[in-house]
Write an enzyme that holds these catalytic residues in place. Structure first.
Site, PDB file in Angstrom:
ATOM      1  N   SER A 119      -3.902  -3.953  -2.061  1.00  0.00           N
ATOM      2  CA  SER A 119      -2.573  -3.422  -1.758  1.00  0.00           C
ATOM      3  C   SER A 119      -1.618  -3.708  -2.922  1.00  0.00           C
ATOM      4  O   SER A 119      -1.826  -3.185  -4.014  1.00  0.00           O
ATOM      5  CB  SER A 119      -2.096  -4.016  -0.423  1.00  0.00           C
ATOM      6  OG  SER A 119      -0.954  -3.366   0.038  1.00  0.00           O
ATOM      7  N   ASP A 169      -4.956   5.606   6.190  1.00  0.00           N
ATOM      8  CA  ASP A 169      -4.021   4.576   5.715  1.00  0.00           C
ATOM      9  C   ASP A 169      -2.592   5.069   5.940  1.00  0.00           C
ATOM     10  O   ASP A 169      -2.189   6.088   5.361  1.00  0.00           O
ATOM     11  CB  ASP A 169      -4.283   4.328   4.215  1.00  0.00           C
ATOM     12  CG  ASP A 169      -3.501   3.136   3.678  1.00  0.00           C
ATOM     13  OD1 ASP A 169      -2.416   2.842   4.208  1.00  0.00           O
ATOM     14  OD2 ASP A 169      -3.981   2.515   2.715  1.00  0.00           O
ATOM     15  N   HIS A 200      -5.082   0.669   6.329  1.00  0.00           N
ATOM     16  CA  HIS A 200      -4.683  -0.076   5.126  1.00  0.00           C
ATOM     17  C   HIS A 200      -5.382  -1.440   5.041  1.00  0.00           C
ATOM     18  O   HIS A 200      -5.549  -1.977   3.954  1.00  0.00           O
ATOM     19  CB  HIS A 200      -3.168  -0.261   5.104  1.00  0.00           C
ATOM     20  CG  HIS A 200      -2.635  -0.645   3.763  1.00  0.00           C
ATOM     21  ND1 HIS A 200      -2.602   0.218   2.690  1.00  0.00           N
ATOM     22  CD2 HIS A 200      -2.128  -1.831   3.294  1.00  0.00           C
ATOM     23  CE1 HIS A 200      -2.092  -0.387   1.629  1.00  0.00           C
ATOM     24  NE2 HIS A 200      -1.801  -1.646   1.976  1.00  0.00           N
TER      25      HIS A 200
HETATM   26  C1  MLT Z   1       3.046  -2.205  -2.408  1.00  0.00           C
HETATM   27  O1  MLT Z   1       2.750  -2.504  -3.561  1.00  0.00           O
HETATM   28  O2  MLT Z   1       4.210  -2.216  -1.992  1.00  0.00           O
HETATM   29  C2  MLT Z   1       1.910  -1.850  -1.496  1.00  0.00           C
HETATM   30  O3  MLT Z   1       1.342  -0.685  -1.807  1.00  0.00           O
HETATM   31  C3  MLT Z   1       2.229  -1.877  -0.089  1.00  0.00           C
HETATM   32  C4  MLT Z   1       2.419  -3.262   0.339  1.00  0.00           C
HETATM   33  O4  MLT Z   1       2.251  -4.174  -0.434  1.00  0.00           O
HETATM   34  O5  MLT Z   1       2.760  -3.461   1.499  1.00  0.00           O
END
Ligand code: MLT
Length: 222
Positions: A119, A169, A200
Site C-alpha cells: 500500500s 480493491d 486492498h
Molecule cells: C497511500 O499511499 O495513501 C495508499 O495507497 C493508501 C493507504 O496507504 O491507505
C-alpha cells in the site's frame, strides 16, 4: 525506541546514525538478496518482518519506519486525501529513503535490496524505482497505485518488478495500477502485473505469489 536493532553490525558501521528508525535482521544465507520492507499507512518497522521471513528465509531484512505522521499513523509521504498525493513530498521522501538505503547498505555491508512494499509502502517503492532506480535491485509492490502523475524520464534497466493488485480493491482502481505498470515498463522495468481476486488487504495468495516471485528472483536475478 532505538534507531537500529542490529546486534552484529560491522565495526566500521554507523548503524546508530542512520536517519530512519528501522529494524535490521542479518542474513543467515549470504547468497540471498536482502529485502527492504516498507509498511502501509499506520504500520511500522515491525509489521512486515514476519512476511519477509516467510517469503525469503535467510535473507537480510531492512525495515524502516515512514517519517510522516498522519494523525499519529506513520507513512512514507504526505497525502492530501485518500489517493491524492503531495507529489513534491513524494519526491523529497523518496530521495531521503534512497539516501537511507545507501547508508544502511554501507553500515550493514549488504547488497542493493529488493523492496517489498504494501500500500503506502508499495507507493514509495514505486517512487524509488522512478526517481532513484539505483537504490533497488527489484521490487514487489503489493496494492500499489500511481504515485507520480508525470515521473521524469529515466531508465530501469530490466529491473524486475512484481505488482499485485486486488480485483475489488476499494482504494486502488485496477486501471490506476495498470497505469503504474505502464510507467514502469516504459522505462525498461521487467513488470509482472497480476490482479488477484480480493480487496486492498493482503491475502494468503499474495504471500504465495510474492514468495514464488522472490524465489525466481533469487535463482535467476530476474
Ligand atoms: C497511500 O499511499 O495513501 C495508499 O495507497 C493508501 C493507504 O496507504 O491507505
Amino acid at each position: 525506541m532505538t534507531r537500529a536493532s542490529a546486534s552484529r553490525a560491522p565495526a566500521t558501521a554507523h548503524a546508530a546514525d542512520l536517519a530512519f528508525i528501522h529494524r535490521f535482521v542479518p542474513a543467515t544465507d549470504a547468497a540471498a538478496t536482502p529485502l527492504l520492507l516498507l509498511h502501509g499507512t499506520g504500520g511500522d518497522e515491525n509489521d512486515l518482518l514476519p512476511l519477509g521471513r516467510m517469503i525469503a528465509p535467510g535473507a537480510a531484512l531492512l525495515s524502516p519506519r515512514g517519517q510522516v505522521s498522519e494523525a499519529g499513523m506513520p507513512r512514507f509521504f504526505r497525502r492530501l486525501s485518500e489517493g491524492v498525493f503531495d507529489e513534491a513530498d513524494v519526491v523529497r521522501r523518496a530521495n531521503e529513503l534512497a539516501d537511507f538505503i545507501a547508508a544502511a547498505r554501507d553500515a550493514y555491508g549488504i547488497a542493493a535490496p529488493v523492496a517489498v512494499g504494501f500500500s503506502n509502502g508499495a507507493n514509495i517503492a514505486a517512487a524509488l524505482l522512478l526517481l532513484r532506480p539505483e537504490a533497488l535491485a527489484g521490487a514487489a509492490l503489493l496494492r500499489p497505485m500511481v504515485t507520480l502523475s508525470t515521473p521524469p524520464e529515466g531508465t530501469l534497466p530490466g529491473t524486475p518488478v512484481l505488482m499485485l493488485s486486488g480485483s475489488a480493491d476499494p482504494i486502488v482502481p485496477t486501471a490506476n495500477a495498470a497505469r503504474l505498470a505502464v510507467q514502469l515498463s516504459a522505462r525498461g522495468g521487467q513488470v509482472e502485473h497480476r490482479v488477484l481476486p480480493g480487496g486492498h488487504g493482503l491475502m494468503s495468495s499474495d504471500v504465495t505469489a510474492v514468495k514464488d516471485w522472490i524465489g525466481r528472483f533469487q535463482a535467476t536475478g530476474a
